[in-house]
Every structure is written in structure tokens, then in C-alpha cells.
Design a protein around this motif. Structure first.
Motif, PDB file in Angstrom:
ATOM      1  N   ALA A 439     -19.695  29.305 -20.973  1.00 31.13           N
ATOM      2  CA  ALA A 439     -20.616  28.900 -22.027  1.00 31.13           C
ATOM      3  C   ALA A 439     -20.805  27.392 -22.011  1.00 31.13           C
ATOM      4  CB  ALA A 439     -20.084  29.347 -23.386  1.00 31.13           C
ATOM      5  N   VAL A 440     -22.047  26.964 -21.857  1.00 29.22           N
ATOM      6  CA  VAL A 440     -22.390  25.543 -21.892  1.00 29.22           C
ATOM      7  C   VAL A 440     -22.871  25.232 -23.303  1.00 29.22           C
ATOM      8  CG1 VAL A 440     -23.831  23.724 -20.935  1.00 29.22           C
ATOM      9  CG2 VAL A 440     -23.007  25.581 -19.455  1.00 29.22           C
ATOM     10  N   VAL A 441     -22.039  24.521 -24.061  1.00 31.67           N
ATOM     11  CA  VAL A 441     -22.328  24.269 -25.468  1.00 31.67           C
ATOM     12  C   VAL A 441     -22.784  22.821 -25.624  1.00 31.67           C
ATOM     13  CG1 VAL A 441     -21.480  24.447 -27.830  1.00 31.67           C
ATOM     14  CG2 VAL A 441     -20.530  25.940 -26.055  1.00 31.67           C
ATOM     15  N   ALA A 442     -24.067  22.585 -25.405  1.00 34.25           N
ATOM     16  CA  ALA A 442     -24.652  21.258 -25.581  1.00 34.25           C
ATOM     17  C   ALA A 442     -25.357  21.246 -26.919  1.00 34.25           C
ATOM     18  CB  ALA A 442     -25.630  20.947 -24.451  1.00 34.25           C
ATOM     19  N   ASP A 443     -24.615  20.917 -27.979  1.00 34.67           N
ATOM     20  CA  ASP A 443     -25.180  21.033 -29.317  1.00 34.67           C
ATOM     21  C   ASP A 443     -26.203  19.944 -29.593  1.00 34.67           C
ATOM     22  OD1 ASP A 443     -23.758  18.741 -31.059  1.00 34.67           O
ATOM     23  OD2 ASP A 443     -22.301  19.554 -29.641  1.00 34.67           O
ATOM     24  N   SER A 444     -27.069  20.200 -30.559  1.00 32.04           N
ATOM     25  CA  SER A 444     -28.143  19.269 -30.881  1.00 32.04           C
ATOM     26  C   SER A 444     -27.631  17.977 -31.477  1.00 32.04           C
ATOM     27  CB  SER A 444     -29.142  19.921 -31.845  1.00 32.04           C
ATOM     28  OG  SER A 444     -28.486  20.402 -33.001  1.00 32.04           O
ATOM     29  N   GLY A 445     -26.334  17.921 -31.775  1.00 30.94           N
ATOM     30  CA  GLY A 445     -25.734  16.672 -32.226  1.00 30.94           C
ATOM     31  C   GLY A 445     -25.750  15.595 -31.165  1.00 30.94           C
ATOM     32  N   LEU A 446     -26.086  15.957 -29.924  1.00 29.33           N
ATOM     33  CA  LEU A 446     -26.208  14.969 -28.855  1.00 29.33           C
ATOM     34  C   LEU A 446     -27.543  14.254 -28.901  1.00 29.33           C
ATOM     35  CD1 LEU A 446     -24.769  17.022 -25.844  1.00 29.33           C
ATOM     36  CD2 LEU A 446     -23.619  15.220 -27.125  1.00 29.33           C
ATOM     37  N   ALA A 448     -31.947  14.761 -28.643  1.00 27.34           N
ATOM     38  CA  ALA A 448     -32.812  15.439 -27.673  1.00 27.34           C
ATOM     39  C   ALA A 448     -32.555  14.962 -26.245  1.00 27.34           C
ATOM     40  CB  ALA A 448     -34.278  15.228 -28.051  1.00 27.34           C
ATOM     41  N   ALA A 449     -32.472  13.643 -26.063  1.00 23.48           N
ATOM     42  CA  ALA A 449     -32.269  13.115 -24.714  1.00 23.48           C
ATOM     43  C   ALA A 449     -30.893  13.497 -24.175  1.00 23.48           C
ATOM     44  CB  ALA A 449     -32.436  11.596 -24.711  1.00 23.48           C
ATOM     45  N   GLY A 450     -29.873  13.370 -25.031  1.00 21.17           N
ATOM     46  CA  GLY A 450     -28.527  13.714 -24.591  1.00 21.17           C
ATOM     47  C   GLY A 450     -28.382  15.184 -24.287  1.00 21.17           C
ATOM     48  N   MET A 451     -29.028  16.017 -25.063  1.00 20.25           N
ATOM     49  CA  MET A 451     -28.967  17.458 -24.845  1.00 20.25           C
ATOM     50  C   MET A 451     -29.658  17.833 -23.539  1.00 20.25           C
ATOM     51  SD  MET A 451     -29.975  20.358 -27.610  1.00 20.25           S
ATOM     52  CE  MET A 451     -29.676  22.092 -27.324  1.00 20.25           C
ATOM     53  N   THR A 452     -30.815  17.226 -23.293  1.00 20.40           N
ATOM     54  CA  THR A 452     -31.534  17.484 -22.041  1.00 20.40           C
ATOM     55  C   THR A 452     -30.683  17.091 -20.845  1.00 20.40           C
ATOM     56  OG1 THR A 452     -33.674  17.139 -23.102  1.00 20.40           O
ATOM     57  CG2 THR A 452     -33.596  16.898 -20.719  1.00 20.40           C
ATOM     58  N   ARG A 453     -30.070  15.911 -20.909  1.00 18.76           N
ATOM     59  CA  ARG A 453     -29.238  15.452 -19.806  1.00 18.76           C
ATOM     60  C   ARG A 453     -28.048  16.377 -19.599  1.00 18.76           C
ATOM     61  NH1 ARG A 453     -28.942  10.392 -21.206  1.00 18.76           N
ATOM     62  NH2 ARG A 453     -27.164  10.691 -22.590  1.00 18.76           N
ATOM     63  N   ALA A 454     -27.452  16.846 -20.693  1.00 21.06           N
ATOM     64  CA  ALA A 454     -26.280  17.714 -20.596  1.00 21.06           C
ATOM     65  C   ALA A 454     -26.623  19.048 -19.941  1.00 21.06           C
ATOM     66  CB  ALA A 454     -25.697  17.948 -21.993  1.00 21.06           C
ATOM     67  N   VAL A 455     -27.743  19.651 -20.346  1.00 20.69           N
ATOM     68  CA  VAL A 455     -28.115  20.949 -19.776  1.00 20.69           C
ATOM     69  C   VAL A 455     -28.426  20.802 -18.291  1.00 20.69           C
ATOM     70  CG1 VAL A 455     -29.823  22.803 -19.830  1.00 20.69           C
ATOM     71  CG2 VAL A 455     -28.918  21.891 -21.964  1.00 20.69           C
ATOM     72  N   GLY A 530     -20.877  10.979 -26.503  1.00 21.25           N
ATOM     73  CA  GLY A 530     -21.766   9.999 -25.905  1.00 21.25           C
ATOM     74  C   GLY A 530     -21.773   8.675 -26.624  1.00 21.25           C
ATOM     75  N   SER A 531     -20.727   8.398 -27.401  1.00 19.96           N
ATOM     76  CA  SER A 531     -20.699   7.156 -28.186  1.00 19.96           C
ATOM     77  C   SER A 531     -20.392   5.939 -27.319  1.00 19.96           C
ATOM     78  CB  SER A 531     -19.653   7.260 -29.305  1.00 19.96           C
ATOM     79  OG  SER A 531     -18.372   7.525 -28.777  1.00 19.96           O
ATOM     80  N   THR A 532     -19.830   6.141 -26.122  1.00 21.43           N
ATOM     81  CA  THR A 532     -19.526   5.014 -25.233  1.00 21.43           C
ATOM     82  C   THR A 532     -20.172   5.201 -23.869  1.00 21.43           C
ATOM     83  OG1 THR A 532     -17.444   6.096 -24.599  1.00 21.43           O
ATOM     84  CG2 THR A 532     -17.344   4.455 -26.351  1.00 21.43           C
ATOM     85  N   GLY A 533     -21.292   5.898 -23.822  1.00 16.21           N
ATOM     86  CA  GLY A 533     -21.983   6.159 -22.562  1.00 16.21           C
ATOM     87  C   GLY A 533     -22.550   7.561 -22.577  1.00 16.21           C
ATOM     88  N   PRO A 534     -23.207   7.979 -21.482  1.00 14.36           N
ATOM     89  CA  PRO A 534     -23.764   9.331 -21.449  1.00 14.36           C
ATOM     90  C   PRO A 534     -22.689  10.381 -21.719  1.00 14.36           C
ATOM     91  CG  PRO A 534     -24.549   8.040 -19.590  1.00 14.36           C
ATOM     92  CD  PRO A 534     -23.487   7.215 -20.258  1.00 14.36           C
ATOM     93  N   ALA A 535     -23.048  11.402 -22.502  1.00 15.69           N
ATOM     94  CA  ALA A 535     -22.095  12.463 -22.829  1.00 15.69           C
ATOM     95  C   ALA A 535     -21.571  13.114 -21.557  1.00 15.69           C
ATOM     96  CB  ALA A 535     -22.762  13.503 -23.717  1.00 15.69           C
ATOM     97  N   PHE A 878     -24.766   0.186 -39.590  1.00 16.93           N
ATOM     98  CA  PHE A 878     -24.091   0.199 -38.300  1.00 16.93           C
ATOM     99  C   PHE A 878     -24.663   1.308 -37.419  1.00 16.93           C
ATOM    100  CE2 PHE A 878     -19.649  -1.916 -38.908  1.00 16.93           C
ATOM    101  CZ  PHE A 878     -20.279  -3.097 -39.253  1.00 16.93           C
ATOM    102  N   PRO A 879     -24.847   1.050 -36.131  1.00 10.71           N
ATOM    103  CA  PRO A 879     -25.226   2.138 -35.222  1.00 10.71           C
ATOM    104  C   PRO A 879     -24.016   3.032 -34.966  1.00 10.71           C
ATOM    105  CG  PRO A 879     -24.883   0.111 -33.984  1.00 10.71           C
ATOM    106  CD  PRO A 879     -24.738  -0.244 -35.438  1.00 10.71           C
ATOM    107  N   THR A 880     -24.201   4.339 -35.130  1.00  9.07           N
ATOM    108  CA  THR A 880     -23.101   5.287 -34.915  1.00  9.07           C
ATOM    109  C   THR A 880     -23.576   6.426 -34.026  1.00  9.07           C
ATOM    110  OG1 THR A 880     -23.665   6.549 -36.900  1.00  9.07           O
ATOM    111  CG2 THR A 880     -22.049   4.778 -37.154  1.00  9.07           C
ATOM    112  N   ASP A 881     -22.626   7.250 -33.582  1.00  7.01           N
ATOM    113  CA  ASP A 881     -22.967   8.397 -32.761  1.00  7.01           C
ATOM    114  C   ASP A 881     -23.716   9.426 -33.599  1.00  7.01           C
ATOM    115  OD1 ASP A 881     -20.596  10.862 -33.189  1.00  7.01           O
ATOM    116  OD2 ASP A 881     -20.356   8.923 -34.149  1.00  7.01           O
ATOM    117  N   ILE A 882     -24.522  10.243 -32.929  1.00  8.57           N
ATOM    118  CA  ILE A 882     -25.323  11.250 -33.628  1.00  8.57           C
ATOM    119  C   ILE A 882     -24.445  12.381 -34.140  1.00  8.57           C
ATOM    120  CG2 ILE A 882     -27.193  12.924 -33.350  1.00  8.57           C
ATOM    121  CD1 ILE A 882     -28.357  11.135 -31.219  1.00  8.57           C
ATOM    122  N   ARG A 883     -23.463  12.754 -33.339  1.00  7.10           N
ATOM    123  CA  ARG A 883     -22.699  13.967 -33.660  1.00  7.10           C
ATOM    124  C   ARG A 883     -21.873  13.822 -34.927  1.00  7.10           C
ATOM    125  NH1 ARG A 883     -19.097  16.289 -28.978  1.00  7.10           N
ATOM    126  NH2 ARG A 883     -21.001  17.336 -28.388  1.00  7.10           N
TER     127      ARG A 883
END
Length: 909
Positions: A439-446, A448-455, A530-535, A878-883
Motif C-alpha cells: 500500500a502506497v499511502v501518499a496522503d493529501s497532507g503532502l 498536491a505537488a508533494g503527493m504527485t512526486r510521491a506517487v 517533507g519539512s526538510t526536503g522532498p518527502a 511561521f512557515p510550517t509543514d502541511i501535514r
């Protein structure tokens, strides 16, 4: 075969190029003698009195030349560990500084008078065999390992040559290339445009347009001196005939002269059984994901490393040379195994040693309640809330598993789950796990761009999704057979390429028993925030998931009546694995801070929840909206027995506030990460005692939970962690990177060979340890104090400094909501800059902090730290991670702070 070699003198000095590497080699290629320019590091090695113990045969593509491999050559010559590798990299004929051919006509796809694919393979053979004779043994070829390396069309040629010379080839490495294009797919756009009629000679020969375009495919501008070096051999149209000829030799259809040879090459490459490494720049507009997928199928043994920020010229975008040498040290360690080699050898032998033998499969707790008609899961995001019983959940997940196997799902097939958290995702996840899928669980908390890259990175064979996810998959051309969650009409199915639905699968009528996976089979791929680079994709086996479930059950005393409200939606998926009821509150999956006190209370009421889990950002909003609670909702909070907060550091002040909201609950803050979801644990009283008893600073996350061991890799003055690990009393009060070992740690990173090897380079007591990139120290009581991330260490003139220790002090200043400590200036002499976000209700403008606040921050820090604070700044957000909405992006804040201190316009970080 006639062979002569002599030094070559290239015109002018080229950046990062050593003239000692250049040789001119004249060989018989089968149609006469030809002279090739070759990058060869043997003379440089011999000048140092060294003989190679391995050889890399590298080949460039179009329109580059052997200059592409200058980084590999330099790194190989400076590498002091493992084998000494010679690099041989010819300029292909008509390219670089090799001999030019006389063309009969301008390049066209069916023209004549220039090199075809088959001839280029023969050219490569003639050149490298002649040079290999320099270090040949008694049998006529070197007795040391030979590894090929190629890029672009040089990848096709080198892989083809390797496949046909496996008697002397010991390994293959390929950067972005493609060896097969399915009939239903068109050529990459840049090639298709270059092949368009009169554009071919205009863009490739008459002008240097094709060359210029290639040099601008990177993710950042290539320095002008590097671009000039690439263009040096192609300054005049008369020197660019090979570029046009190379493009013209791309087989566009079966009638093309090189089409049959390319088909044969692809078939031959499938027979390569040596160690292989595929290095990939995913942002390549020429060789897309379908080419990597094809290569992975042809070379199933290959290690893969995706350089997520790289494009076509991957070696210009990323440090490919270090990656290649690390892989060579591991695969061909020789007599002096490197740390990477030791890690891999130990890792392969330590899987059993690290396994928890009593850990069950993750779905066993669910199956144990298959006859239970009580509620298993409640989804509060639906109106009205949707409940499902244990009996229903077990039946549906069994049907999905059986249906998937009947459709043809094979063990290890990857299944991307594009389903929002809730009952649907829970049923699908456990169905996939039971069927043996991954199961590849790339949740939307990443995002849109992060989710696309993960899949894309996970390269799934199947996609199960709701309409929005299926639309995205269709638009982006993601691979995989598609299954919808709900039944779709015929038009929708055709438009989305959907075969069937989960609804239909769950009612599978077959009587074949489900073929269950084994404990060492991959189970899931989760993604870091993905808070310190691509997920990064993190692989877990069934054994490791089972070990995690056992640890959670033991640590939180889970029993049959336990139920939890998961304020971090993906954690609701663990409920069935723990055998407990799960409730997903009504909140935005991508914005945990949208969780309100009322929504959380309603979830607790709906599931009679005894536990609550959420991120610090979510709890802060629960605090902020607590005034809206009804008496019934307040009573629900009072009935909770255990409150957990994780996902980011949890300060004592927040824990104290949670104790007021949940007066009868134990307040605990476990520490973990995607790579190890639970490593330590501490309760509110423990944090208070730690803060009161010592002068330690940072965030105290308690002691390791059972079966978890933690060591420290000390930081040197540059902020780099040491190779040696400190454990037990030797690690006390030493600032360093935390390194952990546990049965429930990740099995590895997915598609990130180098990252995985680096994280698992330590072995101790027969176990493989994981480098966490979290820094801090262990106090004399054995408690872990987190002081930040390795990427955020400040390197001051007094030594390395973890930002978390200072932040924990600044956060106690009344006007401060939260803070971030960043460094300004050159590494080794960085000044300390404190950025604060004002507490709610306090109005301040972004920029330099008011004098009163600056004095308060400096005074607070002066009591605990010897460091001077260069400046105190205010950022209203402050900028924070999406998740989690909690992990501060200190890198962005650092860039912002630097701009503010330089007097630039103040914007948002």
C-alpha cells in the motif's frame, strides 16, 4: 587490431578539467582507423605510483562529451577509501574532441554517412578494449572489476555493450536514459521537435540551438564557464554534424535503420544479471518515468536512487559522483570494506536479529474480531457520520483482497491509495495488505505537488481512488490499473480508465482462499512530511508493522474497550491493527490546525473514545476554541483517559494546558518519526520533573520504549556527526545526532539507495542502526532531549549549537508564541539570530523586534547560554509543514532573516 594512444591537448583551459586526463586513441573500428579523444585517469594514477583495482567505462550522450564525467574522474582520484577506480570515458565519434566524419548529406532520420547505434556499440568496444589492455592480466583483460556508466544515448550504448560482454563486466550504472519506447507512446517532446523536418539540421547543425536547449534543462542555471566547456568542441557548424546525426539516429518507427538494433539492445539488456544502479532525475522532459519503469523491469536487481530535484543533466544538478563511488564501495569492497559496505552486509544478515518474534501481522487484530458486531470505525467527515462494524470491516477487506487477487494482483505489487482518510481508506488498506500488495499511502497532507512526486516515485502497478484522485492520475499520466472506490457509470469509467470498483471487489464471490503475505514482504510505503526536503518514501515490512502494533499496544495498555479519536487522520488507519475502535474527527486532512474543540468532543462522544491523538498545532486550536464547548462536550473531554501529542516538539506549557482540557487524562508526548513511529515516551509529570531537576534545554521526550536502543554520533566543530557511535554513559551530555535501533524501524527508503545506505551505515551488536538527523543529548537520567534537526545546526565560533535548546527558553517569554533560532553569516562563525512569532493577541510588525522584546529574549537566554544574540526578529507567521502544521521550516526562515538583516524589503518568509 592496431592501437595507438597519445596525450591530447585541448584548446584552452576548461573549468574543472585536468589536461592530464586527455588522450587521443586511434583504433580500428571495423570501417577503418578512427581517432577518439578519451578521458582516462590512468596516467594521473600512475603519476602517483598507483595502479587501479577497478575500472569505470563511462559514455556520454548527445550533445555532451566526456566532460560530463569530470566529477566522477576527480572524485575517483581523490577517494581514499575502498578500491582505486580508473575512469575511461571516450568522446563518441563525431562528438567532443574525437574525429569528425564527412557526411554525405544533411542529417535526416533515414540519411546516410554517419554513425548508427550498432556502429557506436562497436566503436565503444574497440576503444575500451584497447585501453583495458593497459592493465590486462594474463588472460588478456583486467583481473579487477569493470563497471559501465552511461547517460542519455550513451546509456543505451554502454548497457548494450555490457549485455554483450558479461564475461568481463561486473556491474552497470545508468543515468537518465531509455532503451524501449512502447508503440502506444510518442517520443519525448524535445526529440520530437528536433526531428521535425527542416528543424533537424537547423536546430542541431546550422545553429547550436539543440545544444543550448540541453544545457538549460537543469533545475538551476549551469555556471557560464561550465556551459562554455560543454560548447567548446561544437563552436562551428562544421563541428556539429555529429549532434544532428545522433538525433537523426533516434528510431522513430519500425522503418528506421536503427529500429531493429534498438529492439535487440533492449532484449539484450534484459539479460544483464550483474549488480546495477539506476540514478534518475525525475524532472527530465526527455526521459520520463516510463523509461525508468522499463529499466527497472529489465534490471529487477537494480538499486535505484532518485535525485528528486534533478533534470536531464542529472550530474550537473546533483552530486552523482559521490553516489556512484559510495555504491561501488558497497558492491565491490575489495580487501578494505567501507562503512557503506559493512552496513549493507550487516543489514542483510540482521533482519532476523532485529525482528520481534512475537509480533503479529498487522491485520491479525482485525481478523480476531471478525464476528464482532460492535463499531470498529467512525468517519465524522461524512454527513451523517458513517459507522462500520468489525464484522463488516473484516468482510469487506477480505472481499477486496480476494477480488484483487482474482484481478491479477501479484505479491509485491504496489497499490497507490488515492482515498481520503476514513472508513473507505481503512477497508481498502487492509484489503490490499491481506492480498499481499504494497500500500502506497501518499496522503493529501503532502500537498498536491508533494503527493504527485510521491506517487510517481513509488511507481505503482495499481491505483485505487476516489474521483478527484483518479482525475489527477489520468491527467498526470500516472501508471497503474485503475479501480474506483464507488461504482461509476460507463462514461466515467471510460474517461478515467477504471476497470472496476471497490464496491464490486468487496462482493467478490470466488471461493479461492486469500494468499497471505509473509512477514518479510513489503507491506506499506509511507512518506515523510517533507519539512526538510522532498518527502521520502519509507518501506515497512509486515514484520516491522506488526512490531510497531505490539509496541503501541504495550506502551499504551490497549485492551478490548480502548478506542481513540485520531486528530491526525492517517493514524486512524492503525486502529484495526491495534484492535481498537477509531474515530476520524471532522477536520481538514491537510490542515490539522482546523481541528476544533467541538469537533474533537463530538468524535469522542461518537466513539466513546478513551484516547486522543493529535499534533501540537491541532491541540492549540482545540485550546483556542474550547469556549465553544457545551457541557456535554466538556464531559466527553473529561472522560478521556490518555491524551497523546506528537509530530513536532511539544513544550511543557502546551502539556499543562491539555491537562486543564482533559482533567482526568494522562498527558503523554511520545517521540518518533515516519522511519520509526514510536521511539521514546514521557508524560507531563515527567517533562515537568526533567525541566525542574536539570538545566538541560531542548524538548525532553523521555526514555526509549522497550526494544528501542538509542546512541549518539557526536557533532564536530563543523556540525558534522561522527562515524563512531557513543552509547550508555559515554553518550551522556554529548551534543550529537541520535541513532536508533528497533524491530519496528523502517525496512528502507524507497528509490533512494544512497539515502538509505547513509542512514543505515552503522552496525552495533549485530544490528543495523538508523541515523535520524535529529540532534540533541542524553541527560544523566537517561532522558532524551531534542534540540533540532541536523540541517539546522548553527556552527558558531564556540562550536556547534542546536537551535532547539535556545528555542525552548525563548518560548517561555510571555510575548512569544513560538520561536526559531537560525544562523547568520559563514559556517564556522555564524551569529545567533532569534525569530519569534508573537503570542495571540499581541500585535507586532514583521522585521526587527521591538526593543522591549529583544531585551526580554536576550535576558532569558543569558541565564542559560554563553552565546550572544546578534538580532531578534519578528515574523507574524511561521512557515510550517502541511501535514502537521507544526514543524517549522527553519531554512526558509533563515533566508528571510538574512534578507531582513541586509535591509531588503520585508515580506513573508
Amino acid at each position: 587490431m592496431r592501437f595507438t594512444a597519445r596525450p591530447a591537448v585541448l584548446p584552452g583551459l576548461l573549468s574543472e578539467w585536468d589536461q592530464q586526463w586527455s588522450r587521443l586513441v586511434t583504433v580500428d573500428t571495423g570501417d577503418g582507423e578512427r581517432t577518439f579523444h578519451v578521458l582516462d585517469t590512468l596516467p594521473a594514477l600512475q603519476a602517483r605510483g598507483l595502479e587501479p583495482s577497478g575500472t569505470i567505462l563511462a559514455l556520454h550522450g548527445n550533445p555532451t562529451w566526456s566532460y560530463l564525467w569530470r566529477g566522477v574522474a576527480a572524485a575517483a582520484l581523490s577517494d581514499a577509501t575502498g578500491r582505486i577506480w580508473r575512469v575511461i570515458a571516450p568522446d563518441q565519434l563525431d562528438m567532443g574532441y574525437s574525429e569528425r566524419l564527412t557526411h554525405d548529406a544533411l542529417p535526416t532520420t533515414h540519411g546516410s554517412g554517419y554513425r548508427r547505434l550498432a556502429e557506436r556499440v562497436r566503436d565503444f568496444d574497440a576503444v575500451v578494449r584497447s585501453l583495458l589492455a593497459d592493465t590486462a592480466g594474463a588472460e588478456g583483460s583486467p583481473s579487477h572489476p569493470i563497471v559501465t556508466l552511461g547517460h542519455d544515448w550513451g546509456g543505451i550504448v554502454s548497457l548494450t555493450w555490457a549485455a554483450r560482454n558479461l564475461d568481463i563486466v561486473d556491474g552497470v550504472i545508468s543515468l537518465n536514459t531509455g532503451v524501449h519506447l512502447p508503440a502506444e507512446m510518442s517520443l519525448p517532446t524535445p526529440l520530437r521537435l528536433a526531428l521535425s523536418g527542416p528543424i533537424l539540421p537547423i536546430s542541431t547543425v546550422f545553429t547550436d540551438g539543440f545544444l543550448r536547449t540541453t544545457l538549460h534543462l537543469g533545475q538551476g542555471p549551469i555556471p557560464s564557464e561550465i556551459r562554455d566547456a560543454y560548447r567548446a568542441p561544437y563552436r562551428a557548424a562544421g563541428l556539429r554534424g555529429g549532434i544532428g546525426a545522433f538525433v537523426a539516429d533516434v528510431p522513430v518507427d519500425p522503418s528506421h535503420p536503427s529500429y531493429a538494433e534498438l529492439q535487440q539492445s533492449a532484449a539484450d539488456i534484459s539479460g544483464i544479471d550483474t549488480p546495477a544502479l539506476l540514478v534518475w532525475g525525475p524532472k527530465d522532459p526527455v526521459f520520463g518515468e516510463q523509461f525508468l519503469r522499463d529499466l527497472r523491469q529489465r534490471l529487477p536487481q537494480a538499486d535505484v536512487h532518485r535525485m528528486e530535484q534533478a533534470s536531464h543533466l542529472v550530474s550537473e544538478d546533483s552530486d552523482v559522483a559521490s553516489l556512484i563511488l559510495a555504491w561501488l564501495r558497497q558492491r565491490f569492497p575489495g580487501e578494505t570494506p567501507s562503512p557503506e559496505g559493512a552496513s549493507r552486509q550487516s543489514a542483510e544478515g540482521a533482519v532476523t536479529a532485529a525482528r520481534d518474534p512475537r509480533a503479529p501481522m498487522i491485520f491479525e487484530a482485525l481478523d480476531a474480531r471478525r464476528n464482532d458486531s460492535s463499531v470498529a470505525s467512525v468517519d465524522m467527515t461524512r454527513t451523517p457520520p458513517h459507522e462500520v462494524s468489525w464484522r463488516q470491516l473484516t468482510s469487506v477487506s477480505d472481499g477486496i483482497a480476494q477480488g484483487l487477487q482474482q484481478l491479477g494482483l501479484k505479491p509485491g505489487d504496489r497499490v497507490s491509495l488515492l482515498v481520503t482518510p476514513g472508513n473507505d481508506l481503512t477497508a481498502v488498506l487492509y484489503g490490499v495488505l491481506k492480498a499481499g500488495g504494497v500500500a502506497v499511502v501518499a496522503d493529501s497532507g503532502l500537498g498536491a505537488a508533494g503527493m504527485t512526486r510521491a506517487v510517481k516515485a513509488s511507481d505503482p502497478q495499481w491505483i485505487i481512488g476516489q474521483k478527484p484522485g483518479l482525475l489527477l492520475a489520468r491527467a498526470a499520466g500516472w501508471p497503474g490499473r485503475r479501480i474506483s472506490v464507488r461504482r461509476l457509470n460507463a462514461l466515467e469509467r471510460a474517461a478515467l480508465g477504471v476497470e472496476t470498483s471497490v464496491t464490486e471487489l468487496s462482493r467478490a464471490s470466488g471461493h479461492e482462499p486469500i494468499r497471505s503475505p509473509g512477514p518479510d514482504d513489503d507491506a506499506v510505503i509511507l512518506f515523510t512530511s517533507g519539512s526538510t526536503g522532498p518527502a521520502k518514501g519509507v518501506r515497512y515490512t509486515h514484520a516491522r508493522l506488526g512490531a510497531l502494533a505490539r509496541t503501541l499496544r504495550e506502551q499504551f495498555t490497549v485492551h478490548g474497550e480502548t478506542s481513540w479519536a485520531a486528530g491526525f487522520a492517517p493514524f486512524a488507519l492503525l486502529g484495526p491493527g491495534l484492535g481498537i475502535r477509531s474515530v476520524t474527527p471532522d477536520m481538514s486532512v491537510t490542515k490539522p490546525r482546523t481541528l476544533t474543540a467541538s469537533a474533537l468532543a463530538d468524535a469522542i462522544l461518537a466513539g466513546a473514545c478513551t484516547m486522543v491523538f493529535a499534533s501540537p498545532a491541532a491541540y492549540r486550536n482545540v485550546e483556542a476554541t474550547a469556549a465553544d464547548l457545551t457541557s456535554e462536550q466538556r464531559a466527553a473531554l473529561a472522560g478521556v483517559e490518555l491524551v497523546l501529542s506528537a509530530g513536532a516538539p511539544v513544550p511543557l506549557r502546551l502539556l499543562d494546558n491539555l491537562a486543564e482540557l482533559f482533567p482526568n487524562a494522562q498527558i503523554r508526548s511520545p517521540y518518533g518519526m515516519t522511519e520509526g513511529l514510536m521511539l521514546t515516551d514521557i508524560d507531563r509529570e515527567g517533562v515537568a520533573a526533567a525541566v525542574a531537576q536539570s538545566r538541560d534545554h531542548g524538548v525532553c521526550v523521555g526514555r526509549p520504549v522497550p526494544r528501542v536502543r538509542i546512541a549518539v554520533a557526536p557533532l564536530d566543530e563543523t556540525g558534522r556527526p561522527a562515524d563512531a557511535l557513543l552509547t550508555d554513559t559515554a553518550a551522556v551530555d554529548v551534543l550529537g545526532e541520535f541513532v536508533v535501533s528497533a524491530p519496528h524501524l523502517k525496512a528502507g527508503y524507497d528509490g533512494l539507495w544512497h539515502t538509505d545506505a547513509a542512514s543505515k551505515r552503522d552496525t552495533l551488536d549485530g544490528l543495523v542502526w538508523h541515523r535520524t538527523s535529529d540532534i540533541g543529548h542524553i541527560d544523566p537520567e537517561g532522558r532524551i532531549w531534542i534540540e533540532g534537526r541536523l540541517q539546522h545546526v548553527l556552527t558558531t565560533s564556540s562550536g556547534p549549537l542546536g537551535p532547539g535548546g535556545l528555542e525552548a527558553v525563548v518560548d517561555q517569554v510571555p510575548q512569544v508564541y513560538r520561536s526559531a533560532v537560525v544562523g547568520a553569516g559563514p559556517r564556522g562563525a555564524q551569529a545567533v539570530v532569534v525569530v519569534v512569532e508573537p503570542a495571540p493577541g499581541i500585535r507586532m510588525r514583521s522585521g526587527l523586534a521591538p526593543l522591549e522584546l529583544t531585551d526580554a529574549v536576550r535576558t532569558a537566554l543569558a541565564e542559560h547560554f554563553p552565546h550572544d544574540v546578534a538580532a531578534v526578529l519578528v515574523s507574524t507567521s511561521f512557515p510550517t509543514d502541511i501535514r502537521h502544521n507544526s514543524k517549522i521550516d527553519r531554512t526558509r526562515l533563515s533566508v528571510w532573516a538574512d534578507a531582513v538583516l541586509r535591509g531588503e524589503r520585508i515580506g513573508a518568509p
